[in-house]
Design a protein around this motif. Structure first.
Motif, PDB file in Angstrom:
ATOM      1  N   THR A   1       0.810  -1.228   0.000  1.00 34.11           N
ATOM      2  CA  THR A   1       0.000   0.000   0.000  1.00 34.11           C
ATOM      3  C   THR A   1       0.840   1.273   0.000  1.00 34.11           C
ATOM      4  O   THR A   1       0.296   2.367  -0.173  1.00 34.11           O
ATOM      5  N   VAL A   2       2.141   1.146   0.181  1.00 37.66           N
ATOM      6  CA  VAL A   2       3.017   2.330   0.221  1.00 37.66           C
ATOM      7  C   VAL A   2       3.179   2.893  -1.184  1.00 37.66           C
ATOM      8  O   VAL A   2       3.417   2.150  -2.143  1.00 37.66           O
ATOM      9  N   ARG A   3       3.079   4.202  -1.300  1.00 36.64           N
ATOM     10  CA  ARG A   3       3.217   4.857  -2.597  1.00 36.64           C
ATOM     11  C   ARG A   3       4.658   5.317  -2.832  1.00 36.64           C
ATOM     12  O   ARG A   3       5.421   5.494  -1.881  1.00 36.64           O
ATOM     13  N   ASN A   4       4.997   5.520  -4.092  1.00 37.18           N
ATOM     14  CA  ASN A   4       6.319   6.025  -4.491  1.00 37.18           C
ATOM     15  C   ASN A   4       7.454   5.184  -3.908  1.00 37.18           C
ATOM     16  O   ASN A   4       8.409   5.702  -3.320  1.00 37.18           O
ATOM     17  N   LYS A   5       7.355   3.880  -4.083  1.00 40.35           N
ATOM     18  CA  LYS A   5       8.360   2.979  -3.507  1.00 40.35           C
ATOM     19  C   LYS A   5       9.759   3.225  -4.076  1.00 40.35           C
ATOM     20  O   LYS A   5      10.736   3.261  -3.320  1.00 40.35           O
ATOM     21  N   PRO A   6       9.941   3.392  -5.392  1.00 37.30           N
ATOM     22  CA  PRO A   6      11.292   3.660  -5.912  1.00 37.30           C
ATOM     23  C   PRO A   6      11.898   4.939  -5.344  1.00 37.30           C
ATOM     24  O   PRO A   6      13.099   4.983  -5.033  1.00 37.30           O
ATOM     25  N   ASP A   7      11.068   5.971  -5.216  1.00 35.73           N
ATOM     26  CA  ASP A   7      11.580   7.236  -4.679  1.00 35.73           C
ATOM     27  C   ASP A   7      12.006   7.073  -3.218  1.00 35.73           C
ATOM     28  O   ASP A   7      13.042   7.615  -2.796  1.00 35.73           O
ATOM     29  N   LYS A   8      11.213   6.336  -2.443  1.00 37.11           N
ATOM     30  CA  LYS A   8      11.564   6.129  -1.033  1.00 37.11           C
ATOM     31  C   LYS A   8      12.878   5.351  -0.922  1.00 37.11           C
ATOM     32  O   LYS A   8      13.748   5.672  -0.101  1.00 37.11           O
ATOM     33  N   ALA A   9      13.039   4.320  -1.755  1.00 40.67           N
ATOM     34  CA  ALA A   9      14.267   3.528  -1.720  1.00 40.67           C
ATOM     35  C   ALA A   9      15.471   4.373  -2.113  1.00 40.67           C
ATOM     36  O   ALA A   9      16.533   4.314  -1.473  1.00 40.67           O
ATOM     37  N   HIS A  10      15.313   5.196  -3.144  1.00 46.03           N
ATOM     38  CA  HIS A  10      16.421   6.056  -3.605  1.00 46.03           C
ATOM     39  C   HIS A  10      16.803   7.079  -2.535  1.00 46.03           C
ATOM     40  O   HIS A  10      17.998   7.261  -2.235  1.00 46.03           O
ATOM     41  N   ASN A  11      15.815   7.744  -1.967  1.00 46.31           N
ATOM     42  CA  ASN A  11      16.103   8.784  -0.972  1.00 46.31           C
ATOM     43  C   ASN A  11      16.730   8.199   0.286  1.00 46.31           C
ATOM     44  O   ASN A  11      17.630   8.799   0.884  1.00 46.31           O
ATOM     45  N   LEU A  12      16.273   7.010   0.702  1.00 44.24           N
ATOM     46  CA  LEU A  12      16.823   6.394   1.907  1.00 44.24           C
ATOM     47  C   LEU A  12      18.278   5.993   1.699  1.00 44.24           C
ATOM     48  O   LEU A  12      19.135   6.269   2.554  1.00 44.24           O
ATOM     49  N   ILE A  13      18.573   5.350   0.577  1.00 44.59           N
ATOM     50  CA  ILE A  13      19.951   4.928   0.309  1.00 44.59           C
ATOM     51  C   ILE A  13      20.861   6.142   0.158  1.00 44.59           C
ATOM     52  O   ILE A  13      22.002   6.154   0.645  1.00 44.59           O
ATOM     53  N   THR A  14      20.383   7.184  -0.493  1.00 45.04           N
ATOM     54  CA  THR A  14      21.178   8.408  -0.658  1.00 45.04           C
ATOM     55  C   THR A  14      21.510   9.031   0.698  1.00 45.04           C
ATOM     56  O   THR A  14      22.639   9.480   0.934  1.00 45.04           O
ATOM     57  N   ALA A  15      20.542   9.045   1.593  1.00 45.83           N
ATOM     58  CA  ALA A  15      20.762   9.637   2.912  1.00 45.83           C
ATOM     59  C   ALA A  15      21.801   8.850   3.701  1.00 45.83           C
ATOM     60  O   ALA A  15      22.713   9.427   4.307  1.00 45.83           O
ATOM     61  N   ILE A  16      21.687   7.526   3.689  1.00 46.41           N
ATOM     62  CA  ILE A  16      22.637   6.711   4.462  1.00 46.41           C
ATOM     63  C   ILE A  16      24.025   6.764   3.846  1.00 46.41           C
ATOM     64  O   ILE A  16      25.041   6.868   4.552  1.00 46.41           O
ATOM     65  N   ALA A  17      24.101   6.709   2.519  1.00 47.54           N
ATOM     66  CA  ALA A  17      25.395   6.683   1.833  1.00 47.54           C
ATOM     67  C   ALA A  17      26.155   7.999   1.957  1.00 47.54           C
ATOM     68  O   ALA A  17      27.379   8.037   1.750  1.00 47.54           O
ATOM     69  N   SER A  18      25.449   9.083   2.294  1.00 47.20           N
ATOM     70  CA  SER A  18      26.133  10.379   2.431  1.00 47.20           C
ATOM     71  C   SER A  18      27.071  10.398   3.633  1.00 47.20           C
ATOM     72  O   SER A  18      27.926  11.278   3.729  1.00 47.20           O
ATOM     73  N   GLN A  19      26.916   9.443   4.547  1.00 46.31           N
ATOM     74  CA  GLN A  19      27.811   9.342   5.700  1.00 46.31           C
ATOM     75  C   GLN A  19      28.807   8.205   5.443  1.00 46.31           C
ATOM     76  O   GLN A  19      28.429   7.044   5.337  1.00 46.31           O
TER      77      GLN A  19
END
Length: 417
Positions: free
Chosen positions: A214-232
Motif C-alpha cells: 500500500t506504500v506509494r512512491n516505492k522507488p523514490d523512497k528507496a532512492h532517498n533512503l539509500i542516498t541519505a545513508i550513503a552520504s555518511q
C-alpha cells in the motif's frame, strides 16, 4: 467543581501513605480526640473508624489523596457509612502556611487536613462514588495512557540511538515517518544501515512491493533512503549492536500498538453502554475519545449545579484579579482539570471545521481581535453550557433549540474527535 457542603461532628484527617497512614481525629472545637499511625489494612482502618464513630453521630473522613494509595482507606470508610471529603494538595499547602514552623511531618499534615476540614468545609471537594462501568472505563483509559507514555519513551530512545549511528538517518525519519509501516519493515529486516545501502535501490523497491504493497512512491523512497545513508562515510563503533536495540524497541512498539488498539476497542464498547456517551456523541466536534474523557472527568454532573461551576473546574473561564486600582482585570486560568480542559478545547477546535454555528461564533471572536487560541477557548466555554444542559436534561444536541424551544431526541451522530 463544587465544594462539599457536608458538616460533621467528628473529622478524621488522614495523611495517606503506602504502608500506613497517620490519623488525626478532632471534634467541632478542633480538640484532638485521637492521633496515631494506622496500618494500610481493613482491620486497622475499621478499628479507627469505629472508634471515631463513638465520639459523635456524624463522622467525616478527609484525605489528601482519594485515589491510588488512599483509595482503599476511602472505600473502607464508604462501606462503614462515613462522609467523605478531599483536600487538594494546593489548598493543603496554603493551609500549612497558617501553622507555625516550616517542618513537614505526617502528624502535622494529618492535623492540617483535619482542622482545615472542620474550620473551612468549603475548601473540600467531594469524593464521588463512580458507577462500576465508569470505574472500568477509567481503568482502561489509565492503561492506555501508560502504554502511550511507554511507547513515547521507546520512540525517543530509538531517535537517540539513530543520532549516534547516523544523524542524517534520524532526520530522514522525522516526525511520524519513524512509525510508518514501511520504515518498521526495513529496519527489522536489515541488520544495519550499511546493509540497506548494499541491498541497492532495486532490491529495496522489490522488498517494499512484497511487504508494504500500500506504500506509494516505492522507488523514490528507496532512492532517498539509500542516498541519505550513503552520504555518511564514517561507520560508528558498535553500529550493529545499537541497530539491534533499535529493532528490539520497534518490536516492543508494535506489541504496544496492538495492546492500545485492543484496549481502545474495549473502552469504546464499554462507553457505548452509557447514556451520557451517546448524548455527547450527538454534539458536533465530540468524538469517542472526547466523550470518554468528559464522562471520566465529570460523570453525570451530580457534583455541579451550574455550567459556570463546570467551566471553572475545567479551567476554561478567566480568573478575576483585583487589588485596589493597581491590579484589575481578567486573566487566563492556569488551573483546572487539564484532561477535561484539553478535551473541551480540542472538541471546540474540531467543531469549527464541521459545524456552521461554531464556525460563525469563532469567526466573530476573531473579528473582535482575539487570537486563535483565545477564540477557541471562548467557543469551548460556550459549548460547555450546551454540554451541561444536554447531560443534565438527558437530551441530544439540536441545532434548532433556540428556534423551536425544545430539544428533539434523535440518534447521536458520530463527529470528528
Amino acid at each position: 467543581m463544587t465544594t462539599t457542603s457536608l458538616t460533621a461532628d467528628i473529622v478524621i484527617g488522614l495523611d495517606v501513605g503506602k504502608t500506613h497512614h497517620y490519623a488525626w481525629v478532632i471534634d467541632t472545637q478542633c480538640k484532638c480526640l485521637y492521633k496515631g499511625k494506622i496500618n494500610q489494612d481493613q482491620q486497622s482502618l475499621t478499628k479507627l473508624y469505629t472508634k471515631a464513630q463513638r465520639f459523635g453521630d456524624t463522622v467525616m473522613l478527609v484525605v489528601d489523596q482519594p485515589n491510588n494509595i488512599g483509595a482503599f482507606a476511602v472505600e473502607v470508610a464508604r462501606q462503614q457509612g462515613l462522609q467523605l471529603g478531599y483536600l487538594t494538595g494546593t489548598r493543603m499547602r496554603h493551609a500549612s502556611r497558617l501553622h507555625a514552623g516550616n517542618s513537614k511531618t505526617d502528624p502535622k499534615d494529618a492535623q492540617i487536613i483535619a482542622e482545615t476540614a472542620m474550620r473551612m468545609p468549603q475548601s473540600l471537594q467531594p469524593v464521588a462514588h463512580t458507577e462500576d462501568a465508569m470505574q472500568q472505563l477509567s481503568i482502561l483509559n489509565g492503561q492506555i495512557e501508560d502504554l502511550i507514555r511507554t511507547r513515547t519513551a521507546y520512540i525517543n530512545r530509538i531517535r537517540v540511538t539513530l543520532l549516534v549511528i547516523c544523524p542524517i538517518l534520524e532526520r530522514f525519519f522525522a516526525g511520524k515517518t519513524l512509525s510508518a509501516q514501511w520504515v518498521k519493515a526495513l529496519i527489522l529486516h536489515y541488520n544495519s544501515p550499511q546493509a540497506i545501502v548494499r541491498a541497492g535501490e532495486k532490491r529495496l523497491t522489490r522488498f517494499l512491493e512484497r511487504n508494504c504493497p500500500t506504500v506509494r512512491n516505492k522507488p523514490d523512497k528507496a532512492h532517498n533512503l539509500i542516498t541519505a545513508i550513503a552520504s555518511q562515510t564514517i561507520t560508528m563503533p558498535h553500529t550493529e549492536a545499537r541497530w539491534r536495540s533499535v529493532q528490539s524497541y520497534l518490536e516492543l512498539i508494535t506489541h504496544i500498538n496492538d495492546e492500545i488498539q485492543q484496549l481502545q476497542e474495549e473502552a469504546e464498547a464499554l462507553a457505548a453502554t452509557m447514556p451520557e456517551y451517546q448524548i455527547l456523541l450527538s454534539m458536533p466536534g465530540v468524538g469517542p475519545k472526547t466523550a470518554q474523557t468528559i464522562i471520566m472527568c465529570v460523570g453525570d454532573l451530580r457534583d455541579f449545579h451550574t455550567p459556570a461551576e463546570l467551566a471553572s473546574y475545567a479551567g476554561i473561564c478567566p480568573v478575576t484579579r483585583q487589588s485596589g486600582t493597581s491590579i484589575k482585570g481578567e486573566h487566563v486560568n492556569r488551573s483546572g482539570n487539564k484532561r477535561l480542559k484539553n478535551a473541551l478545547w480540542y472538541s471546540a477546535f474540531a467543531s469549527i471545521k464541521s459545524h456552521e454555528r461554531s464556525r460563525t461564533y469563532y469567526q466573530g471572536k476573531r473579528d473582535a481581535g482575539k487570537r486563535h487560541n483565545a477564540a477557541v477557548m471562548c467557543l469551548a466555554r460556550r459549548r460547555t453550557n450546551v454540554i451541561f444542559a444536554m447531560l443534565k436534561n438527558h437530551t441530544f444536541y439540536d441545532d434548532h433549540y433556540k428556534a423551536t424551544g425544545t430539544i428533539a431526541e434523535h440518534p447521536p451522530q458520530q463527529a470528528a474527535a
